[in-house]
Design a protein around this motif. Structure first.
Motif, PDB file in Angstrom:
ATOM      1  N   VAL A  62       0.841  -1.206   0.000  1.00  0.00           N
ATOM      2  CA  VAL A  62       0.000   0.000   0.000  1.00  0.00           C
ATOM      3  C   VAL A  62       0.866   1.240   0.000  1.00  0.00           C
ATOM      4  O   VAL A  62       0.658   2.164  -0.784  1.00  0.00           O
ATOM      5  CB  VAL A  62      -0.959   0.006   1.210  1.00  0.00           C
ATOM      6  CG1 VAL A  62      -1.667   1.348   1.336  1.00  0.00           C
ATOM      7  CG2 VAL A  62      -1.969  -1.109   1.081  1.00  0.00           C
ATOM      8  N   LYS A  63       1.835   1.265   0.888  1.00  0.00           N
ATOM      9  CA  LYS A  63       2.680   2.452   0.994  1.00  0.00           C
ATOM     10  C   LYS A  63       3.459   2.712  -0.287  1.00  0.00           C
ATOM     11  O   LYS A  63       3.599   3.852  -0.705  1.00  0.00           O
ATOM     12  CB  LYS A  63       3.623   2.331   2.185  1.00  0.00           C
ATOM     13  CG  LYS A  63       2.894   2.492   3.494  1.00  0.00           C
ATOM     14  CD  LYS A  63       3.845   2.468   4.660  1.00  0.00           C
ATOM     15  CE  LYS A  63       3.070   2.676   5.943  1.00  0.00           C
ATOM     16  NZ  LYS A  63       3.913   2.734   7.108  1.00  0.00           N
ATOM     17  N   THR A  64       3.940   1.664  -0.936  1.00  0.00           N
ATOM     18  CA  THR A  64       4.750   1.882  -2.134  1.00  0.00           C
ATOM     19  C   THR A  64       3.913   2.099  -3.387  1.00  0.00           C
ATOM     20  O   THR A  64       4.322   2.845  -4.263  1.00  0.00           O
ATOM     21  CB  THR A  64       5.724   0.710  -2.383  1.00  0.00           C
ATOM     22  OG1 THR A  64       4.990  -0.494  -2.520  1.00  0.00           O
ATOM     23  CG2 THR A  64       6.721   0.591  -1.259  1.00  0.00           C
ATOM     24  N   LYS A  65       2.764   1.466  -3.488  1.00  0.00           N
ATOM     25  CA  LYS A  65       1.942   1.583  -4.698  1.00  0.00           C
ATOM     26  C   LYS A  65       0.910   2.705  -4.608  1.00  0.00           C
ATOM     27  O   LYS A  65       0.911   3.614  -5.423  1.00  0.00           O
ATOM     28  CB  LYS A  65       1.239   0.254  -5.005  1.00  0.00           C
ATOM     29  CG  LYS A  65       2.164  -0.866  -5.344  1.00  0.00           C
ATOM     30  CD  LYS A  65       2.857  -0.606  -6.652  1.00  0.00           C
ATOM     31  CE  LYS A  65       3.740  -1.796  -7.009  1.00  0.00           C
ATOM     32  NZ  LYS A  65       4.517  -1.568  -8.200  1.00  0.00           N
ATOM     33  N   LEU A  66       0.036   2.617  -3.628  1.00  0.00           N
ATOM     34  CA  LEU A  66      -1.066   3.576  -3.572  1.00  0.00           C
ATOM     35  C   LEU A  66      -0.624   4.968  -3.146  1.00  0.00           C
ATOM     36  O   LEU A  66      -1.089   5.960  -3.690  1.00  0.00           O
ATOM     37  CB  LEU A  66      -2.171   3.056  -2.648  1.00  0.00           C
ATOM     38  CG  LEU A  66      -2.838   1.769  -3.111  1.00  0.00           C
ATOM     39  CD1 LEU A  66      -3.922   1.363  -2.136  1.00  0.00           C
ATOM     40  CD2 LEU A  66      -3.389   1.901  -4.516  1.00  0.00           C
TER      41      LEU A  66
END
Length: 127
Positions: A74-78
């Motif tokens: 989540v942190k890296t993609k979204l």
């Protein structure tokens, strides 16, 4: 005057329940400074649409079926695609709040309170 009066807020809505998406769209119609740019019904679709649309705000249901995100994903993609991620869940419990924190969400929203809390949370996140 509020921030949203000067700069439109773009929002991607991610929830697997069509009736919830419909209710949220109804709430957003009453707020001219917020533009719904897309809807996703599962996690993979959310990632793809977020990368394509790059919304100011992603409104993310924490408990959609299908492939789940690990917190680092989540942190890296979204968070690379959306400026702010707001979590929502029908379960207002410690586990859901912890998951929202691990995902890096700016705010946790109880779905039962969306009628009064949704728009203020979106506006606050976008400031």
């Amino acid at each position: 005057m509020c921030f949203h009066r000067f700069m439109p807020i773009t929002l991607l809505l991610a929830d697997d329940t069509a009736s919830v998406r419909t209710a949220i769209k109804h709430l957003l119609k009453m707020e001219p400074g917020i533009t719904l740019v897309g809807e996703a019904a599962d996690f993979p679709e959310t990632v793809a649409m977020c990368a394509e649309l790059k919304p100011n705000v992603l409104l993310l249901d924490l408990h959609m079926p299908g492939e789940q995100f690990d917190p680092q994903h989540v942190k890296t993609k979204l968070l690379d695609c959306a400026k702010h991620v707001l979590a929502m869940s029908v379960w207002n419990d410690g586990n859901s709040r912890t998951l929202a924190d691990l995902y890096g969400c700016a705010t946790f929203l109880d779905k039962a309170q969306l009628g009064t809390e949704l728009v203020p949370a979106i506006l606050a996140a976008a400031q």
